[in-house]
Design an enzyme around this catalytic site. Sequence first.
Site, PDB file in Angstrom:
ATOM      1  N   GLU A 197       0.741   4.630  -3.114  1.00  0.00           N
ATOM      2  CA  GLU A 197       1.210   4.685  -4.487  1.00  0.00           C
ATOM      3  C   GLU A 197       0.282   4.621  -5.637  1.00  0.00           C
ATOM      4  O   GLU A 197      -0.126   5.619  -6.019  1.00  0.00           O
ATOM      5  CB  GLU A 197       2.144   3.426  -4.711  1.00  0.00           C
ATOM      6  N   ASP A 275      12.810   0.230  -6.119  1.00  0.00           N
ATOM      7  CA  ASP A 275      11.678  -0.657  -6.552  1.00  0.00           C
ATOM      8  C   ASP A 275      11.677  -1.860  -7.478  1.00  0.00           C
ATOM      9  O   ASP A 275      11.996  -2.827  -7.031  1.00  0.00           O
ATOM     10  CB  ASP A 275      10.521   0.384  -6.927  1.00  0.00           C
TER      11      ASP A 275
HETATM   12  N1  ADE Z   1       5.389  -5.128  -7.098  1.00  0.00           N
HETATM   13  C1  ADE Z   1       6.644  -5.000  -7.362  1.00  0.00           C
HETATM   14  N2  ADE Z   1       6.615  -3.518  -7.725  1.00  0.00           N
HETATM   15  C2  ADE Z   1       5.678  -3.173  -7.294  1.00  0.00           C
HETATM   16  C3  ADE Z   1       5.227  -1.828  -7.160  1.00  0.00           C
HETATM   17  N3  ADE Z   1       5.703  -0.776  -7.433  1.00  0.00           N
HETATM   18  N4  ADE Z   1       4.085  -1.635  -6.439  1.00  0.00           N
HETATM   19  C4  ADE Z   1       3.083  -2.736  -6.046  1.00  0.00           C
HETATM   20  N5  ADE Z   1       3.670  -3.919  -6.079  1.00  0.00           N
HETATM   21  C5  ADE Z   1       4.890  -4.240  -6.601  1.00  0.00           C
HETATM   22 ZN    ZN Z   2       7.438  -1.891  -4.514  1.00  0.00          ZN
END
Ligand code: ADE
Ligand code: ZN
Length: 327
Positions: A197, A275
Site C-alpha cells: 500500500e 478500509d
Molecule cells: N489503519 C487504518 N487504515 C489503514 C490503512 N489504510 N493503512 C494502514 N493502516 C491503517
Molecule cells: Zn487497512
Amino acid sequence: MSRVSKVDLHVHLEGTITPAMVVRLAARNKIVVPDDLMKDGHFNWRADGAAAGNLMAFLRAYDHATSVMKCAADYTDITYDYLKRSADEGCIYAEITISADHGAMAGLAYPEMLAAIAAGYEKAREETGIEARLISTCVRHFGPEGALKVGKLTRDHPHPLVTAFGMAGDENAYTAADFKPAFDISGLPHRTAHAGEAAGPASIRAARDVLKVRRFGHMVRASEDTTLMEELKAINAVPEVCVSSNIALRVYKDYAAHPLRRSFDYGLKVTLGSDDPTFFSTSIGREYRIAQEQFGFSDKELRQISRNAVEEAFVDEKARARLLAAV
Ligand code: ADE
Ligand code: ZN
C-alpha cells in the site's frame, strides 16, 4: 445497487465511525476534538504529498476521531452502526480489524473491548443476519514492543469471534521481521498484514517470507513487479483491495491507474474492502459499485469476488459453507 451479495474482508472498526457519531460521542464523553478534524460533515484530513505522507496525515486524523471513544457502549454503538449500514447494502459477511491499542486509548482492557464489540455484532446479526469475525491487529508504527503486547493479549484472551492476527499502520516503519514475534505469539491460525500500500514489492515479499502471510491488506503494488505477480499467483495469494482508500491516500491518482481490473484478469484471487469507509466517503456497497461502473465488472464477476472472499475468509468450514450458499 447490484444485487450481488457483498463481503467486506478489509475494514478497520475505528475507520467506520461517522462524523455524526464523532460529534455525538464527543458531547457524550465531554471530549474536545481539533476544530479542523471535520468540515462540511466530512472528515478533513487530506494532505498533499506522496502516498506515505498521506497515510500518516490520515492516521493522525483517525486517532483524533477515535479519541472520542471512551467506553464500552461507544464500541457497541460503532460496531452495530457499521454492520447495520453494511447489511442494508447487501453485505452478508464482514471481517473487522480491531485494535487493542485503540481500546486502551479509550480506557478499555482488551477483553472489555471484545465484549463490547461482540454485543454490537450480536444486535446487528439478530436484526439483519449479517455475520462477522474479528482480526486482532497490531499497529506497525506503535513499534515491535507494542505489537508483542497485542500478540500476548490476543493469546491470553481467546474469543470465538477473533479468528486471525493482523498488522496495520505505517508500512514503512521498522521491518517485517520486527513483528514476527507478535504474529507467532498470538496463537491464531490465520494472518493478514498491510503490505503493498504505502510501500512496494519488497514489503510484500517480506510479509510473505517472514510473516508467512498469504492474504494481504492491499497488495496492489505487487503490480509493479511481474516476477512477484507470478509468484503471488502461484501461491494463490489474496489481495484485499480497497479502491477508494487507494485513491484517497494517493497510492493511485485515478481509477484508470488502479490495478484492480488487471489483477483480476491476471488471475489473482481478488477481494474487496472498504478500509476506513467514513474517512474515504465510501462503503462496501459503493466499492462494489465502483468495480462495476469504473472497472466494468459484470454481476457474474462481482459474484466471483464475493466467492473469493468467502473462500479465503477466516471462518470455520461450517460458516464458509453457509456463506458460500448465500453468495
Ligand atoms: N489503519 C487504518 N487504515 C489503514 C490503512 N489504510 N493503512 C494502514 N493502516 C491503517
Ligand atoms: Zn487497512
